[in-house]
Design a protein around this motif. Sequence first.
Motif, PDB file in Angstrom:
ATOM      1  N   ALA A   1      -6.225   7.096   2.744  1.00 52.40           N
ATOM      2  CA  ALA A   1      -7.141   7.923   1.946  1.00 52.40           C
ATOM      3  C   ALA A   1      -6.732   9.396   1.998  1.00 52.40           C
ATOM      4  CB  ALA A   1      -8.576   7.739   2.427  1.00 52.40           C
ATOM      5  N   ALA A   2      -6.333   9.873   3.182  1.00 57.41           N
ATOM      6  CA  ALA A   2      -5.921  11.272   3.320  1.00 57.41           C
ATOM      7  C   ALA A   2      -4.673  11.557   2.483  1.00 57.41           C
ATOM      8  CB  ALA A   2      -5.670  11.614   4.782  1.00 57.41           C
TER       9      ALA A   2
ATOM     10  N   ARG B   1       0.831  -1.209   0.000  1.00 60.55           N
ATOM     11  CA  ARG B   1       0.000   0.000   0.000  1.00 60.55           C
ATOM     12  C   ARG B   1       0.862   1.255   0.000  1.00 60.55           C
ATOM     13  NH1 ARG B   1      -5.043  -0.075   3.901  1.00 60.55           N
ATOM     14  NH2 ARG B   1      -5.674   1.524   2.418  1.00 60.55           N
ATOM     15  N   LEU B   2       1.928   1.252   0.791  1.00 59.91           N
ATOM     16  CA  LEU B   2       2.840   2.398   0.809  1.00 59.91           C
ATOM     17  C   LEU B   2       3.524   2.560  -0.541  1.00 59.91           C
ATOM     18  CD1 LEU B   2       4.305   1.816   4.358  1.00 59.91           C
ATOM     19  CD2 LEU B   2       3.086   3.892   3.628  1.00 59.91           C
ATOM     20  N   ALA B   3       4.010   1.456  -1.091  1.00 65.93           N
ATOM     21  CA  ALA B   3       4.669   1.511  -2.400  1.00 65.93           C
ATOM     22  C   ALA B   3       3.694   1.992  -3.474  1.00 65.93           C
ATOM     23  CB  ALA B   3       5.237   0.136  -2.762  1.00 65.93           C
ATOM     24  N   GLY B   4       2.431   1.634  -3.341  1.00 73.36           N
ATOM     25  CA  GLY B   4       1.413   2.004  -4.315  1.00 73.36           C
ATOM     26  C   GLY B   4       1.065   3.483  -4.330  1.00 73.36           C
ATOM     27  N   LEU B   5       1.506   4.231  -3.332  1.00 69.81           N
ATOM     28  CA  LEU B   5       1.234   5.668  -3.313  1.00 69.81           C
ATOM     29  C   LEU B   5       2.057   6.418  -4.361  1.00 69.81           C
ATOM     30  CD1 LEU B   5       1.011   6.254   0.543  1.00 69.81           C
ATOM     31  CD2 LEU B   5      -0.879   6.381  -1.108  1.00 69.81           C
ATOM     32  N   GLY B   6       3.099   5.791  -4.871  1.00 68.19           N
ATOM     33  CA  GLY B   6       3.898   6.422  -5.924  1.00 68.19           C
ATOM     34  C   GLY B   6       4.883   7.453  -5.427  1.00 68.19           C
TER      35      GLY B   6
END
Length: 178
Positions: free
Chosen positions: A161-162, A56-61
Amino acid sequence: MEASALTLLFLDVDGTLIPFGAPRPYPVFEAPFGAPPAEAVAHPLLDRVDPALGPRLAGLGCDLVWATTWMEDANVCLSPWLGLPRLPLVDWPGEEDDGGGPAGLHWKTRPLVDWAGNRPFVWLDDEITDVDRAWTAAHHLAPALLHRVDHRHGLTDADFAAVAEWLRLRLSGAPAAP
């Protein structure tokens, strides 16, 4: 280049990835990415870290950076647990060195702003206050999101989400709320 590719994400560990302080038992997780290193197995709180947070962290780009007193232990224990590569580390000047900032300024704030240079950044930590936000707004010219995580629960869907919304607004050019 996309704006989010330039955004740093400074990541704390205690209270952010490892929840503590809630009056309930914590979930216990197993490492899904093969056998963790011996140092990780020996860490008494690591099984509180949800390995699903890594993707999920990696997916934030963003460019992920450890912003924790764990220092190299974050790469030895947490990166493999989360399925993340070795991440850069912020080198702290010393916890006692507040750098002469205003009362209430977190000791990490000045080093993170210095480390970021002119790059936009997100900082996820359980100790961020309005003093840190105000100081950063006055001393950092690029956009910055200082997001306080509830230490009792660690990173949640609401936190992701934030951050995602802030990044989306930054990419669209719309003004983002601090």
